[in-house]
Design a protein around this motif. Structure first.
Motif, PDB file in Angstrom:
ATOM      1  N   PRO A 105       7.939  20.481  23.812  1.00 62.62           N
ATOM      2  CA  PRO A 105       8.776  19.509  23.094  1.00 62.62           C
ATOM      3  C   PRO A 105       9.507  20.176  21.947  1.00 62.62           C
ATOM      4  CG  PRO A 105       6.460  19.189  22.556  1.00 62.62           C
ATOM      5  CD  PRO A 105       6.501  20.176  23.683  1.00 62.62           C
ATOM      6  N   LYS A 106      10.712  19.718  21.686  1.00 60.67           N
ATOM      7  CA  LYS A 106      11.505  20.282  20.606  1.00 60.67           C
ATOM      8  C   LYS A 106      10.922  19.898  19.254  1.00 60.67           C
ATOM      9  CE  LYS A 106      16.172  20.895  22.422  1.00 60.67           C
ATOM     10  NZ  LYS A 106      17.582  20.573  22.167  1.00 60.67           N
ATOM     11  N   SER A 107      11.011  20.806  18.315  1.00 61.46           N
ATOM     12  CA  SER A 107      10.556  20.509  16.964  1.00 61.46           C
ATOM     13  C   SER A 107      11.599  19.642  16.266  1.00 61.46           C
ATOM     14  CB  SER A 107      10.354  21.800  16.173  1.00 61.46           C
ATOM     15  OG  SER A 107      11.612  22.425  15.915  1.00 61.46           O
ATOM     16  N   LEU A 108      11.213  19.069  15.131  1.00 61.43           N
ATOM     17  CA  LEU A 108      12.141  18.253  14.357  1.00 61.43           C
ATOM     18  C   LEU A 108      13.366  19.055  13.954  1.00 61.43           C
ATOM     19  CD1 LEU A 108      12.821  15.643  12.799  1.00 61.43           C
ATOM     20  CD2 LEU A 108      11.446  16.527  10.903  1.00 61.43           C
ATOM     21  N   GLU A 109      13.144  20.301  13.526  1.00 65.00           N
ATOM     22  CA  GLU A 109      14.271  21.144  13.102  1.00 65.00           C
ATOM     23  C   GLU A 109      15.205  21.455  14.263  1.00 65.00           C
ATOM     24  OE1 GLU A 109      11.129  21.422  10.106  1.00 65.00           O
ATOM     25  OE2 GLU A 109      11.129  21.609  12.287  1.00 65.00           O
ATOM     26  N   GLU A 110      14.657  21.691  15.429  1.00 65.98           N
ATOM     27  CA  GLU A 110      15.505  21.981  16.590  1.00 65.98           C
ATOM     28  C   GLU A 110      16.364  20.772  16.957  1.00 65.98           C
ATOM     29  OE1 GLU A 110      13.117  25.249  19.256  1.00 65.98           O
ATOM     30  OE2 GLU A 110      12.270  23.243  19.113  1.00 65.98           O
ATOM     31  N   LEU A 111      15.816  19.590  16.790  1.00 62.32           N
ATOM     32  CA  LEU A 111      16.579  18.381  17.085  1.00 62.32           C
ATOM     33  C   LEU A 111      17.663  18.141  16.048  1.00 62.32           C
ATOM     34  CD1 LEU A 111      13.609  16.071  18.110  1.00 62.32           C
ATOM     35  CD2 LEU A 111      15.464  16.798  19.616  1.00 62.32           C
ATOM     36  N   ILE A 112      17.360  18.411  14.782  1.00 61.31           N
ATOM     37  CA  ILE A 112      18.336  18.169  13.714  1.00 61.31           C
ATOM     38  C   ILE A 112      19.437  19.215  13.715  1.00 61.31           C
ATOM     39  CG2 ILE A 112      18.651  18.171  11.200  1.00 61.31           C
ATOM     40  CD1 ILE A 112      15.949  16.835  10.929  1.00 61.31           C
ATOM     41  N   PHE A 113      19.057  20.478  13.870  1.00 64.12           N
ATOM     42  CA  PHE A 113      20.008  21.573  13.710  1.00 64.12           C
ATOM     43  C   PHE A 113      20.509  22.140  15.035  1.00 64.12           C
ATOM     44  CE2 PHE A 113      17.229  21.646   9.914  1.00 64.12           C
ATOM     45  CZ  PHE A 113      18.194  21.372   8.963  1.00 64.12           C
TER      46      PHE A 113
ATOM     47  N   TYR B 104       0.837  -1.194   0.000  1.00 69.01           N
ATOM     48  CA  TYR B 104       0.000   0.000   0.000  1.00 69.01           C
ATOM     49  C   TYR B 104       0.877   1.251   0.000  1.00 69.01           C
ATOM     50  CZ  TYR B 104      -3.569  -3.365   1.398  1.00 69.01           C
ATOM     51  OH  TYR B 104      -4.412  -4.441   1.449  1.00 69.01           O
ATOM     52  N   THR B 105       0.598   2.162  -0.928  1.00 68.23           N
ATOM     53  CA  THR B 105       1.335   3.421  -0.961  1.00 68.23           C
ATOM     54  C   THR B 105       1.084   4.177   0.342  1.00 68.23           C
ATOM     55  OG1 THR B 105       1.114   3.521  -3.363  1.00 68.23           O
ATOM     56  CG2 THR B 105       1.691   5.564  -2.232  1.00 68.23           C
ATOM     57  N   ILE B 106       2.161   4.671   0.940  1.00 71.20           N
ATOM     58  CA  ILE B 106       2.054   5.381   2.218  1.00 71.20           C
ATOM     59  C   ILE B 106       2.684   6.762   2.096  1.00 71.20           C
ATOM     60  CG2 ILE B 106       4.182   4.297   3.074  1.00 71.20           C
ATOM     61  CD1 ILE B 106       2.974   4.497   5.914  1.00 71.20           C
ATOM     62  N   ARG B 107       2.039   7.726   2.700  1.00 73.51           N
ATOM     63  CA  ARG B 107       2.592   9.079   2.728  1.00 73.51           C
ATOM     64  C   ARG B 107       2.501   9.628   4.151  1.00 73.51           C
ATOM     65  NH1 ARG B 107      -2.088  12.969  -0.106  1.00 73.51           N
ATOM     66  NH2 ARG B 107      -3.506  12.954   1.685  1.00 73.51           N
ATOM     67  N   CYS B 108       3.475  10.421   4.497  1.00 68.94           N
ATOM     68  CA  CYS B 108       3.505  11.094   5.798  1.00 68.94           C
ATOM     69  C   CYS B 108       3.086  12.546   5.591  1.00 68.94           C
ATOM     70  CB  CYS B 108       4.917  11.011   6.384  1.00 68.94           C
ATOM     71  SG  CYS B 108       5.177  11.986   7.880  1.00 68.94           S
ATOM     72  N   ARG B 109       2.472  13.110   6.617  1.00 72.68           N
ATOM     73  CA  ARG B 109       2.098  14.529   6.571  1.00 72.68           C
ATOM     74  C   ARG B 109       3.110  15.329   7.396  1.00 72.68           C
ATOM     75  NH1 ARG B 109      -3.608  13.965   8.934  1.00 72.68           N
ATOM     76  NH2 ARG B 109      -3.488  11.699   8.694  1.00 72.68           N
ATOM     77  N   PRO B 110       4.152  15.831   6.746  1.00 73.13           N
ATOM     78  CA  PRO B 110       5.242  16.479   7.477  1.00 73.13           C
ATOM     79  C   PRO B 110       4.843  17.710   8.277  1.00 73.13           C
ATOM     80  CG  PRO B 110       5.911  15.945   5.232  1.00 73.13           C
ATOM     81  CD  PRO B 110       4.432  15.754   5.308  1.00 73.13           C
ATOM     82  N   LEU B 111       3.821  18.439   7.825  1.00 70.03           N
ATOM     83  CA  LEU B 111       3.452  19.679   8.515  1.00 70.03           C
ATOM     84  C   LEU B 111       2.934  19.405   9.917  1.00 70.03           C
ATOM     85  CD1 LEU B 111       1.692  21.663   5.634  1.00 70.03           C
ATOM     86  CD2 LEU B 111       4.129  21.451   6.177  1.00 70.03           C
ATOM     87  N   GLN B 112       2.390  18.207  10.132  1.00 69.87           N
ATOM     88  CA  GLN B 112       1.907  17.836  11.468  1.00 69.87           C
ATOM     89  C   GLN B 112       2.811  16.809  12.143  1.00 69.87           C
ATOM     90  OE1 GLN B 112      -0.417  17.442   8.665  1.00 69.87           O
ATOM     91  NE2 GLN B 112      -0.870  19.617   8.945  1.00 69.87           N
ATOM     92  N   PHE B 113       3.906  16.458  11.506  1.00 73.23           N
ATOM     93  CA  PHE B 113       4.770  15.390  12.017  1.00 73.23           C
ATOM     94  C   PHE B 113       5.459  15.798  13.322  1.00 73.23           C
ATOM     95  CE2 PHE B 113       9.062  13.560  12.322  1.00 73.23           C
ATOM     96  CZ  PHE B 113       8.751  12.210  12.366  1.00 73.23           C
ATOM     97  N   GLN B 114       5.477  14.870  14.258  1.00 66.45           N
ATOM     98  CA  GLN B 114       6.242  15.025  15.497  1.00 66.45           C
ATOM     99  C   GLN B 114       7.099  13.772  15.666  1.00 66.45           C
ATOM    100  OE1 GLN B 114       6.656  17.487  17.602  1.00 66.45           O
ATOM    101  NE2 GLN B 114       5.222  18.872  16.601  1.00 66.45           N
ATOM    102  N   PRO B 115       8.410  13.924  15.832  1.00 65.99           N
ATOM    103  CA  PRO B 115       9.273  12.741  15.972  1.00 65.99           C
ATOM    104  C   PRO B 115       8.910  11.928  17.195  1.00 65.99           C
ATOM    105  CG  PRO B 115      10.474  14.752  16.512  1.00 65.99           C
ATOM    106  CD  PRO B 115       9.170  15.185  15.930  1.00 65.99           C
ATOM    107  N   SER B 116       8.940  10.613  17.048  1.00 64.74           N
ATOM    108  CA  SER B 116       8.655   9.716  18.161  1.00 64.74           C
ATOM    109  C   SER B 116       9.882   9.600  19.059  1.00 64.74           C
ATOM    110  CB  SER B 116       8.282   8.326  17.622  1.00 64.74           C
ATOM    111  OG  SER B 116       9.404   7.740  16.979  1.00 64.74           O
TER     112      SER B 116
END
Length: 478
Positions: free
Chosen positions: A254-262, A75-87
């Motif tokens: 909680p930290k955003s994805l960008e804060e965790l990466i950068f 099944y084709t799967i897509r993520c919605r990045p605008l609402q994504f929160q890292p687990s």
């Protein structure tokens, strides 16, 4: 009939019937079933529309599983990045990378940090290996020939009393661009197992966050006391330049994805990780519309450089509405960094970045989700995400799809029993055919052909690609 000069960039050659192959998931020798076509060239809009109907490309070969007949429905799967929160597991991977870059600490493979899937070669046509980036991690030294690039490795001698182990020196050769004629590798691709879920010591856990924040607050307070207007602004500017993101408003958020990466690294960091991105050869035609992303649309290589050495190459397609992950090659010497998960999180962040300028580009496609394969369920952990209904081609939140999948490998996710495929082919005679350097509707073409089996092939093709693509793409007929 249109002339050659008016030819659409999308030219496909459809292979009639369904093909049976060995399944890379359950190992059934002839259980995998799919339809396929060869893309001599393709526009990004056509490919966007195709993947929204369950198609997927591997090099120039574009295939669609026969969902109600194949042994392991994909099944084709897509993520919605605008609402994504890292687990929690995603954060572990990001913190592990930061700790390695900052302090140079090595982590033995911790199989508890992330889910892993089995070794697989999803053979669709002969030796065509379908290697989705999130499904298989491949050795950089066995790059597929469709990319027309190679990596030369020279082994350095290990020096005594050295604090760091010498790794293989990898030199990335210049890409050979070919508009037509490139294809999938005719040789097997070395696959590396991904870590398996479990329990164990968390070697990637960073130092106590509270103590670190206290030290930051004390430093800022001291600077403010010494020079409230000058040095504090300088300190704040330095932090801004390093992170490229504003400081958090509240420490308990909680930290955003960008804060965790950068997250900023110390000046004396042990390692330096850099990224480069450039167009690569693929059937997708590069496009640079004024309202599109600055990098344009098309297929790209994302190179990961560690201390001047290339350790991974991710292949992505940037399409009108999404970033589509194709596959990842990486140096197995750095598998302890969980580069598959790390690169996926970077690509989600990259999709969010592209969305800022191109608002309609707001999804991250992760290939196929295979619920019947336990080691392939991890893609569902990138939430929120949706699965594509295999009958009506509408997106359904994965939470609604999982219960019926527990009872049956194949499911129709659209709960409306009256709903039908709105994009289905209704007029096969309008299919655009490319024959002897001329373009014509199939209705005109078939008047000169008396083979009844050919009509069945064209009708099947039109039903799979849909009415819009069948009228826009050119179906090559010899």
């Amino acid at each position: 009939m249109a002339s050659w000069s008016a030819l659409s960039p999308s030219i496909v050659e459809y292979f009639e019937g369904e093909d049976f192959y060995r399944c890379g998931y359950c190992k059934n020798e002839s259980g995998s079933r799919s339809n396929g076509m060869w893309a001599h060239s393709m526009t990004v809009q056509d490919y966007q529309d195709l993947i929204d109907r369950g198609w997927r490309r591997s090099g120039r070969y574009v295939y669609k599983p026969v969902m109600n007949q194949t042994c392991c429905p994909q099944y084709t799967i897509r993520c919605r990045p605008l609402q994504f929160q890292p687990s929690k597991s995603h954060k572990k991977v990001l913190k592990k990378m930061l700790k390695f870059l900052a302090k140079g600490e090595l982590f033995r493979r911790n199989y508890e940090d992330e889910p892993m899937d089995s070794t697989m070669e999803d053979a669709v046509a002969g030796d065509f290996a379908l290697i989705n980036k999130l499904d298989i991690k491949c050795d950089l030294k066995t790059l597929s020939s469709d990319l027309k690039e190679s990596l030369e490795c020279d082994k350095k001698k290990k020096e005594k009393n050295s604090k760091k182990e010498d790794s293989k020196e990898l030199t990335y050769s210049q890409a050979i661009e070919e508009k037509l004629g490139s294809g999938e590798p005719s040789h097997s691709i070395k696959a590396h197992l991904l870590p398996k879920p479990g329990k164990g010591a968390d070697l990637s856990k960073p130092p106590c966050r509270k103590a670190k924040e206290i030290r930051k607050e004390r430093k800022m307070l001291k600077l403010m006391q010494q020079n409230p207007a000058g040095e504090f602004e300088s300190f704040q500017a330095q932090g801004q330049a390093l992170t490229s993101f504003p400081p958090k408003a509240k420490s308990n958020q909680p930290k955003s994805l960008e804060e965790l990466i950068f997250e900023s690294l110390p000046e004396n960091a042990s390692h330096k990780l850099e990224f480069t991105r450039f167009l690569c050869s693929s059937p997708l035609e590069a496009e640079n519309p004024p309202n599109g992303p600055e990098c344009g649309y098309g297929s790209f290589h994302q190179q990961y450089w560690l201390d001047g050495k290339i350790i991974a190459v991710g292949v992505i397609d940037i399409l009108p509405y999404c970033v589509s992950s194709v596959y990842l090659y990486y140096d197995p010497d750095y598998s302890f960094l969980s580069l598959g998960v790390y690169s996926a999180l970077r690509e989600i962040a990259f999709t969010r970045q592209l969305h800022e300028k191109t608002s309609q580009l707001s999804y991250y496609y992760m290939g196929f989700y295979i619920h019947s394969c336990p080691k392939m369920k991890y893609k569902g952990q990138y939430r929120p995400s949706d699965l594509l209904c295999p009958e009506t081609y509408v997106w359904v939140p994965i939470e609604q799809c999982l219960p019926p999948l527990e009872n049956s490998k194949y499911c129709r996710f659209n709960q409306d029993p009256e709903a039908v495929d709105q994009g289905r082919s209704k007029e096969p005679d309008r299919v655009r055919v490319f024959h002897k350097k001329a373009i014509m509707p199939y209705g005109v073409y078939k008047k000169h052909r008396k083979d009844p089996s050919e009509e069945a092939t064209v009708v099947q093709y039109a039903s799979l690609v849909g009415q819009v693509c069948s009228e826009r793409m050119l179906l090559f007929r010899a």
